[in-house]
Design a protein around this motif. Structure first.
Motif, short mmCIF file in Angstrom:
data_model
loop_
_atom_site.label_atom_id
_atom_site.label_comp_id
_atom_site.label_asym_id
_atom_site.label_seq_id
_atom_site.Cartn_x
_atom_site.Cartn_y
_atom_site.Cartn_z
N ASP A 1 2.13 76.94 24.33
CA ASP A 1 2.81 76.51 23.11
C ASP A 1 2.57 75.01 22.93
O ASP A 1 2.25 74.30 23.88
CB ASP A 1 4.31 76.78 23.20
N ALA A 2 2.74 74.54 21.67
CA ALA A 2 2.55 73.12 21.39
C ALA A 2 3.85 72.34 21.49
O ALA A 2 3.84 71.11 21.54
CB ALA A 2 1.95 72.95 20.00
N SER A 3 4.98 73.05 21.50
CA SER A 3 6.28 72.36 21.44
C SER A 3 6.85 72.14 22.84
O SER A 3 7.10 73.09 23.59
CB SER A 3 7.26 73.21 20.61
N PHE B 1 0.27 78.13 12.06
CA PHE B 1 -0.87 77.30 12.46
C PHE B 1 -1.53 76.69 11.22
O PHE B 1 -1.71 77.38 10.22
CB PHE B 1 -1.92 78.11 13.21
N PHE C 1 2.52 86.41 18.83
CA PHE C 1 3.57 87.02 18.02
C PHE C 1 4.38 85.94 17.30
O PHE C 1 4.76 84.92 17.88
CB PHE C 1 4.49 87.85 18.93
N ALA C 2 4.64 86.23 16.02
CA ALA C 2 5.53 85.39 15.20
C ALA C 2 5.10 83.93 15.18
O ALA C 2 5.94 83.03 15.32
CB ALA C 2 6.98 85.54 15.69
N ALA D 1 1.37 80.68 21.57
CA ALA D 1 2.58 80.26 20.84
C ALA D 1 3.79 81.01 21.39
O ALA D 1 4.50 81.71 20.67
CB ALA D 1 2.41 80.46 19.34
N ASP E 1 -2.83 73.26 22.10
CA ASP E 1 -2.93 73.70 20.71
C ASP E 1 -3.62 75.06 20.66
O ASP E 1 -4.72 75.24 21.20
CB ASP E 1 -3.76 72.66 19.93
N ALA E 2 -2.98 76.01 19.97
CA ALA E 2 -3.54 77.36 19.85
C ALA E 2 -4.87 77.38 19.12
O ALA E 2 -5.65 78.32 19.27
CB ALA E 2 -2.54 78.24 19.10
N MET F 1 10.32 73.83 23.24
CA MET F 1 10.22 75.28 23.44
C MET F 1 9.82 75.57 24.89
O MET F 1 10.35 76.48 25.54
CB MET F 1 9.18 75.90 22.50
N GLY G 1 6.62 80.06 22.43
CA GLY G 1 7.99 79.61 22.18
C GLY G 1 8.76 79.50 23.49
O GLY G 1 8.23 78.99 24.49
N GLN H 1 7.22 73.65 11.40
CA GLN H 1 6.75 73.09 12.68
C GLN H 1 7.75 72.08 13.23
O GLN H 1 7.96 72.00 14.44
CB GLN H 1 5.38 72.42 12.51
N ASN I 1 9.86 84.35 25.49
CA ASN I 1 10.45 85.68 25.40
C ASN I 1 9.42 86.80 25.51
O ASN I 1 9.60 87.76 26.27
CB ASN I 1 11.28 85.83 24.11
N ARG J 1 15.56 84.50 16.30
CA ARG J 1 14.50 85.50 16.16
C ARG J 1 15.06 86.85 15.69
O ARG J 1 14.53 87.43 14.73
CB ARG J 1 13.73 85.67 17.48
N TYR K 1 16.93 80.29 19.82
CA TYR K 1 15.81 81.06 19.24
C TYR K 1 15.84 82.54 19.64
O TYR K 1 15.85 83.43 18.79
CB TYR K 1 14.47 80.42 19.62
C1 LIG Z 1 8.58 81.46 16.03
S1 LIG Z 1 7.96 80.89 17.60
C2 LIG Z 1 7.29 82.39 18.30
C3 LIG Z 1 7.73 82.61 19.72
C4 LIG Z 1 7.35 83.98 20.28
N1 LIG Z 1 5.91 84.17 20.28
C5 LIG Z 1 8.03 85.12 19.57
O1 LIG Z 1 7.35 86.11 19.19
O2 LIG Z 1 9.24 85.07 19.39
C6 LIG Z 1 6.51 80.08 17.03
C7 LIG Z 1 5.93 79.15 18.06
O3 LIG Z 1 4.62 78.73 17.63
C8 LIG Z 1 4.41 77.46 18.18
N2 LIG Z 1 3.25 76.83 17.53
C9 LIG Z 1 3.11 76.51 16.23
N3 LIG Z 1 1.89 75.96 16.02
C10 LIG Z 1 1.26 75.93 17.21
C11 LIG Z 1 -0.02 75.50 17.64
N4 LIG Z 1 -0.92 74.99 16.78
N5 LIG Z 1 -0.35 75.64 18.93
C12 LIG Z 1 0.53 76.18 19.82
N6 LIG Z 1 1.76 76.60 19.47
C13 LIG Z 1 2.13 76.49 18.19
C14 LIG Z 1 5.73 76.75 17.90
O4 LIG Z 1 5.89 75.60 18.70
C15 LIG Z 1 6.73 77.86 18.24
O5 LIG Z 1 7.18 77.77 19.56
#
Ligand SMILES: C[S@@+](CC[C@H](N)C(=O)[O-])C[C@H]1O[C@@H](n2cnc3c(N)ncnc32)[C@H](O)[C@@H]1O
Length: 247
Positions: free
Chosen positions: A115-117, A166, A160-161, A91, A143-144, A120, A93, A36, A96, A53, A48
């Motif tokens: 997304d939470a970031s 979480f 995805f991914a 989420a 927050d997801a 991103m 990111g 995270q 994409n 990715r 990313y």
């Molecule tokens: C690896 S990226 C995935 C991006 C895109 N979905 C993909 O398939 O490439 C994971 C994302 O999950 C987000 N994330 C992690 N925990 C989260 C949460 N509790 N709520 C929202 N986003 C979250 C991270 O900030 C990050 O941007």
């Protein structure tokens, strides 16, 4: 952004929009795993989509797994999108997947990336500014695990991914089920446990913050939440899971 504001529950009258997305998470997420922290760094969002990715998810999908382009075609297929659909990409990111879904919803449709970031989402807003589909893409910081939207307001939801990052993935699945309309489709790409190493999967998860899901864990969770037509396809250490929200 007005279209997204109408989807919010509880309603938010004057959210922070200064960075080009609706910021509903001014405090930031509490989770502090290695994975995270990486997602919140300023460097990772920049590399990313083009480097991180394809390399890491590509490795996890294995040599016979789908390419990124095939993965995006698969998600569009699993979600069976039509013009006018309102889609949530959980989420997202750097946006994409959200951008890959945007052509399928037509001019009347909307794709909301959440997304939470902040870093991103900054990247998502920047990249989307160059997209011909930018008018149908919006981003929300939240927050997801507790999605801030009306029940049943989305025709399709993707995640995805990310489910493996979480801290409460099964609550996040309940939240995704809540915001999907009956008959709406959910598509997930997440991890699966490496066979033959048993509890080492859990040790890896605790150290890295990347949870490894059992082969039936996500499909069973969807069935418990009333999803029908639940299906799963594996690719190396990853699994694609999809289902249709029951009425
Ligand atoms: C690896 S990226 C995935 C991006 C895109 N979905 C993909 O398939 O490439 C994971 C994302 O999950 C987000 N994330 C992690 N925990 C989260 C949460 N509790 N709520 C929202 N986003 C979250 C991270 O900030 C990050 O941007």
């Amino acid at each position: 952004m007005e279209r997204v504001l109408k989807l919010l529950e509880p309603p938010v009258t004057d959210p922070d929009r200064t960075r080009g997305y609706l910021d509903l998470l001014p405090e930031g997420p509490g989770d502090d795993s290695i994975a995270q922290r990486l997602m919140r760094s300023s460097a990772l969002p920049q590399i990313y989509e083009r480097l991180w990715r394809p390399a890491l998810i590509g490795l996890a999908k294995g040599p016979l797994g789908p390419s990124t382009a095939q993965e995006m075609a698969l998600i569009r297929d699993l979600l069976a999108l039509s013009p006018g659909d309102v889609v949530l990409d959980v989420a997202c990111g750097p946006g994409n997947v959200a951008r890959a879904l945007a052509p399928a919803v037509g001019e009347a449709g909307l794709v909301v990336g959440l997304d939470a970031s902040a870093s991103m989402l900054d990247q998502a807003v920047m990249e989307t500014g160059r997209s011909p589909y930018r008018e149908r893409l919006e981003f929300v910081r939240a927050d997801a695990v507790s999605l801030p939207f009306h029940a049943g307001c989305f025709d399709a939801v993707s995640c995805f991914a990310a489910l493996y990052l979480f801290d409460r993935p099964f609550e996040a699945l309940s939240s995704m089920a809540r915001v999907l309309r009956p008959g709406g489709r959910l598509a997930i790409l997440t991890t699966r446990r490496l066979p033959g190493i048993g509890p080492l999967n859990d040790v890896f998860g605790q150290v890295s913050g990347v949870r490894m899901f059992g082969d039936d864990e996500v499909t069973a969770a969807l069935a418990e939440r009333g999803f029908t037509e639940v299906r799963r396809r594996t690719a190396g250490l990853m699994q694609f899971v999809a289902g249709v929200r029951g009425s």
